[in-house]
Design a protein around this motif. Sequence first.
Motif, PDB file in Angstrom:
ATOM      1  N   PHE A 121      -8.465 -10.744   0.063  1.00  0.00           N
ATOM      2  CA  PHE A 121      -7.489 -10.039  -0.769  1.00  0.00           C
ATOM      3  C   PHE A 121      -6.383 -10.985  -1.219  1.00  0.00           C
ATOM      4  CE2 PHE A 121      -3.750  -7.592  -1.651  1.00  0.00           C
ATOM      5  CZ  PHE A 121      -4.200  -6.412  -2.226  1.00  0.00           C
ATOM      6  N   GLY A 122      -5.833 -11.759  -0.282  1.00  0.00           N
ATOM      7  CA  GLY A 122      -4.724 -12.650  -0.606  1.00  0.00           C
ATOM      8  C   GLY A 122      -5.098 -13.730  -1.597  1.00  0.00           C
ATOM      9  N   GLU A 123      -6.323 -14.256  -1.492  1.00  0.00           N
ATOM     10  CA  GLU A 123      -6.764 -15.299  -2.428  1.00  0.00           C
ATOM     11  C   GLU A 123      -6.774 -14.785  -3.860  1.00  0.00           C
ATOM     12  OE1 GLU A 123     -10.047 -18.101  -0.719  1.00  0.00           O
ATOM     13  OE2 GLU A 123     -10.474 -16.084   0.011  1.00  0.00           O
ATOM     14  N   ILE A 124      -7.338 -13.590  -4.041  1.00  0.00           N
ATOM     15  CA  ILE A 124      -7.427 -13.021  -5.388  1.00  0.00           C
ATOM     16  C   ILE A 124      -6.038 -12.671  -5.921  1.00  0.00           C
ATOM     17  CG2 ILE A 124      -8.345 -11.106  -6.756  1.00  0.00           C
ATOM     18  CD1 ILE A 124     -10.693 -10.988  -4.805  1.00  0.00           C
ATOM     19  N   ALA A 125      -5.205 -12.075  -5.068  1.00  0.00           N
ATOM     20  CA  ALA A 125      -3.856 -11.698  -5.496  1.00  0.00           C
ATOM     21  C   ALA A 125      -3.046 -12.925  -5.903  1.00  0.00           C
ATOM     22  CB  ALA A 125      -3.147 -10.935  -4.377  1.00  0.00           C
ATOM     23  N   LEU A 126      -3.254 -14.042  -5.208  1.00  0.00           N
ATOM     24  CA  LEU A 126      -2.573 -15.282  -5.553  1.00  0.00           C
ATOM     25  C   LEU A 126      -3.044 -15.804  -6.907  1.00  0.00           C
ATOM     26  CD1 LEU A 126      -0.624 -17.557  -4.631  1.00  0.00           C
ATOM     27  CD2 LEU A 126      -2.619 -18.691  -3.611  1.00  0.00           C
ATOM     28  N   GLU A 127      -4.363 -15.772  -7.134  1.00  0.00           N
ATOM     29  CA  GLU A 127      -4.925 -16.237  -8.400  1.00  0.00           C
ATOM     30  C   GLU A 127      -4.427 -15.402  -9.579  1.00  0.00           C
ATOM     31  OE1 GLU A 127      -9.124 -16.160  -7.893  1.00  0.00           O
ATOM     32  OE2 GLU A 127      -9.170 -17.884  -6.529  1.00  0.00           O
ATOM     33  N   LEU A 128      -4.240 -14.104  -9.345  1.00  0.00           N
ATOM     34  CA  LEU A 128      -3.776 -13.206 -10.411  1.00  0.00           C
ATOM     35  C   LEU A 128      -2.261 -13.253 -10.592  1.00  0.00           C
ATOM     36  CD1 LEU A 128      -6.027 -10.080  -9.683  1.00  0.00           C
ATOM     37  CD2 LEU A 128      -6.281 -11.708 -11.563  1.00  0.00           C
ATOM     38  N   GLY A 129      -1.578 -13.940  -9.691  1.00  0.00           N
ATOM     39  CA  GLY A 129      -0.130 -14.044  -9.795  1.00  0.00           C
ATOM     40  C   GLY A 129       0.624 -12.862  -9.227  1.00  0.00           C
ATOM     41  N   TYR A 130      -0.070 -12.040  -8.418  1.00  0.00           N
ATOM     42  CA  TYR A 130       0.569 -10.853  -7.851  1.00  0.00           C
ATOM     43  C   TYR A 130       1.293 -11.147  -6.533  1.00  0.00           C
ATOM     44  CZ  TYR A 130      -2.225  -8.240 -11.253  1.00  0.00           C
ATOM     45  OH  TYR A 130      -2.797  -7.751 -12.408  1.00  0.00           O
ATOM     46  N   LEU A 131       0.883 -12.202  -5.843  1.00  0.00           N
ATOM     47  CA  LEU A 131       1.528 -12.592  -4.595  1.00  0.00           C
ATOM     48  C   LEU A 131       1.813 -14.090  -4.614  1.00  0.00           C
ATOM     49  CD1 LEU A 131      -0.588 -10.748  -1.841  1.00  0.00           C
ATOM     50  CD2 LEU A 131       1.715 -10.148  -2.606  1.00  0.00           C
ATOM     51  N   THR A 132       2.884 -14.486  -3.949  1.00  0.00           N
ATOM     52  CA  THR A 132       3.166 -15.905  -3.755  1.00  0.00           C
ATOM     53  C   THR A 132       2.567 -16.334  -2.415  1.00  0.00           C
ATOM     54  OG1 THR A 132       5.247 -15.511  -2.580  1.00  0.00           O
ATOM     55  CG2 THR A 132       5.336 -15.632  -5.002  1.00  0.00           C
ATOM     56  N   GLU A 133       2.488 -17.629  -2.198  1.00  0.00           N
ATOM     57  CA  GLU A 133       1.977 -18.128  -0.924  1.00  0.00           C
ATOM     58  C   GLU A 133       2.874 -17.686   0.233  1.00  0.00           C
ATOM     59  OE1 GLU A 133       1.330 -22.301  -1.064  1.00  0.00           O
ATOM     60  OE2 GLU A 133      -0.295 -22.171  -2.549  1.00  0.00           O
ATOM     61  N   GLU A 134       4.171 -17.615  -0.013  1.00  0.00           N
ATOM     62  CA  GLU A 134       5.103 -17.188   1.041  1.00  0.00           C
ATOM     63  C   GLU A 134       4.872 -15.722   1.401  1.00  0.00           C
ATOM     64  OE1 GLU A 134       5.936 -18.814  -1.711  1.00  0.00           O
ATOM     65  OE2 GLU A 134       6.484 -20.764  -0.867  1.00  0.00           O
ATOM     66  N   GLN A 135       4.628 -14.887   0.379  1.00  0.00           N
ATOM     67  CA  GLN A 135       4.366 -13.477   0.645  1.00  0.00           C
ATOM     68  C   GLN A 135       3.052 -13.289   1.401  1.00  0.00           C
ATOM     69  OE1 GLN A 135       4.640 -12.191  -3.450  1.00  0.00           O
ATOM     70  NE2 GLN A 135       6.665 -11.270  -3.139  1.00  0.00           N
ATOM     71  N   ILE A 136       2.047 -14.078   1.053  1.00  0.00           N
ATOM     72  CA  ILE A 136       0.770 -13.994   1.753  1.00  0.00           C
ATOM     73  C   ILE A 136       0.938 -14.374   3.211  1.00  0.00           C
ATOM     74  CG2 ILE A 136      -1.532 -15.041   1.941  1.00  0.00           C
ATOM     75  CD1 ILE A 136      -1.535 -15.226  -1.133  1.00  0.00           C
ATOM     76  N   GLU A 137       1.696 -15.412   3.480  1.00  0.00           N
ATOM     77  CA  GLU A 137       1.949 -15.819   4.868  1.00  0.00           C
ATOM     78  C   GLU A 137       2.637 -14.711   5.652  1.00  0.00           C
ATOM     79  OE1 GLU A 137       1.084 -18.445   6.756  1.00  0.00           O
ATOM     80  OE2 GLU A 137      -0.206 -18.964   5.062  1.00  0.00           O
ATOM     81  N   ALA A 138       3.565 -14.024   4.998  1.00  0.00           N
ATOM     82  CA  ALA A 138       4.265 -12.912   5.662  1.00  0.00           C
ATOM     83  C   ALA A 138       3.295 -11.788   6.009  1.00  0.00           C
ATOM     84  CB  ALA A 138       5.382 -12.392   4.765  1.00  0.00           C
ATOM     85  N   LEU A 139       2.372 -11.489   5.088  1.00  0.00           N
ATOM     86  CA  LEU A 139       1.390 -10.432   5.327  1.00  0.00           C
ATOM     87  C   LEU A 139       0.400 -10.832   6.410  1.00  0.00           C
ATOM     88  CD1 LEU A 139       0.674  -9.363   1.625  1.00  0.00           C
ATOM     89  CD2 LEU A 139       2.083  -8.171   3.301  1.00  0.00           C
ATOM     90  N   ILE A 140      -0.014 -12.102   6.403  1.00  0.00           N
ATOM     91  CA  ILE A 140      -0.945 -12.588   7.419  1.00  0.00           C
ATOM     92  C   ILE A 140      -0.303 -12.523   8.801  1.00  0.00           C
ATOM     93  CG2 ILE A 140      -2.125 -14.645   8.292  1.00  0.00           C
ATOM     94  CD1 ILE A 140      -2.709 -15.400   5.382  1.00  0.00           C
ATOM     95  N   SER A 141       0.955 -12.886   8.879  1.00  0.00           N
ATOM     96  CA  SER A 141       1.665 -12.829  10.161  1.00  0.00           C
ATOM     97  C   SER A 141       1.683 -11.412  10.700  1.00  0.00           C
ATOM     98  CB  SER A 141       3.101 -13.336   9.993  1.00  0.00           C
ATOM     99  OG  SER A 141       3.112 -14.694   9.642  1.00  0.00           O
ATOM    100  N   HIS A 142       1.837 -10.443   9.800  1.00  0.00           N
ATOM    101  CA  HIS A 142       1.815  -9.030  10.200  1.00  0.00           C
ATOM    102  C   HIS A 142       0.440  -8.651  10.732  1.00  0.00           C
ATOM    103  CE1 HIS A 142       1.776  -4.660   9.877  1.00  0.00           C
ATOM    104  NE2 HIS A 142       3.102  -4.682   9.794  1.00  0.00           N
ATOM    105  N   GLN A 143      -0.616  -9.078  10.018  1.00  0.00           N
ATOM    106  CA  GLN A 143      -1.969  -8.680  10.408  1.00  0.00           C
ATOM    107  C   GLN A 143      -2.454  -9.401  11.658  1.00  0.00           C
ATOM    108  OE1 GLN A 143      -4.934  -8.758   7.257  1.00  0.00           O
ATOM    109  NE2 GLN A 143      -4.699  -6.539   7.159  1.00  0.00           N
ATOM    110  N   LYS A 144      -1.938 -10.587  11.947  1.00  0.00           N
ATOM    111  CA  LYS A 144      -2.412 -11.337  13.099  1.00  0.00           C
ATOM    112  C   LYS A 144      -2.187 -10.597  14.406  1.00  0.00           C
ATOM    113  CE  LYS A 144      -2.503 -16.157  11.613  1.00  0.00           C
ATOM    114  NZ  LYS A 144      -1.949 -17.517  11.801  1.00  0.00           N
TER     115      LYS A 144
END
Length: 304
Positions: A64-87
């Motif tokens: 999900f994060g890879e595609i959202a990043l490619e589409l410009g919907y998420l930044t790398e920092e936002q993805i890291e924040a979401l991953i930290s939550h899911q971990k």
Amino acid sequence: MFSQYFGHYLLNHGLISHADLSQALAFQKSVHVKFGVIAVDKGFMTSTQVNEVHEKQKQMDKRFGEIALELGYLTEEQIEALISHQKQSHLYLAQALVDLHIMTMDQFSKALNDYKQEYSLSDEQFEALRNGNIDTLVESILMKKDDNLQETYSKYLSLFAKNMNRFIDDQVYLELEENTPVDQGNWVVSQEIIGEAPLFTALNLQEDALLHIASVYAEEELSEVDELAKDAVSEFLNLHNGIYLVNMSNCGTELTMKPQKITKASKISGELLAVTVKTSKGSFQLLLSSTPSTVSLQENYTLI
């Protein structure tokens, strides 16, 4: 997904019962939140953007994060924040078992260490498993006893586990045992892949499992195996195989697919690998063969 596999490890080693596992996984599911939901909740994305990413996932094997990043919907920092939550999700099973007084934390920790040693997992592999890396899960556990099986089927099985989790059931668990017999007399939804690395693929399902997959994929409750139900399950297999073909093409192997077939009450024979797929609503078999010419399906079939 690690929780399902570790939970079944505890079950198979007599540390918890079926009822305990069901109760703990139900608890975990009640607190587990998917990536897209977290992104909307935090204001990072809109629901429309999340739906667009989900549609893209039907065409490619990307997170999900890879595609959202490619589409410009998420930044790398936002993805890291979401991953930290899911971990933290791998801790839900432990919390459930302790809160329900099924195991103590010491017992859980010992079992976790025993699991790591039994499967000869490195610290890096173990961390990848706990964080939901399905490729590592398949390679390290499902295929650990046979290098030939790993080379032939691991890519397909890893992707199948991901797509079941993404599109059908987030409680899916794959189980591979030596010489598992093929269940006879069920609905069989099959599709042959042809080209440089041919593959026979099939879902071997009893009616309840077929209706579970069909209902989720069709996004409506289905109570009988009618044309809509059969079409839905067939399209799920076709979607999965389509993504598999894209992955293989990216690796330099060009393949094509024949149309799906659905057969009722078949006798299935041939050189087949039978993988048990357990879901929250029951089990079915995923059948694979790298020699499609050896596979025989008796009874008439309906072309989809």
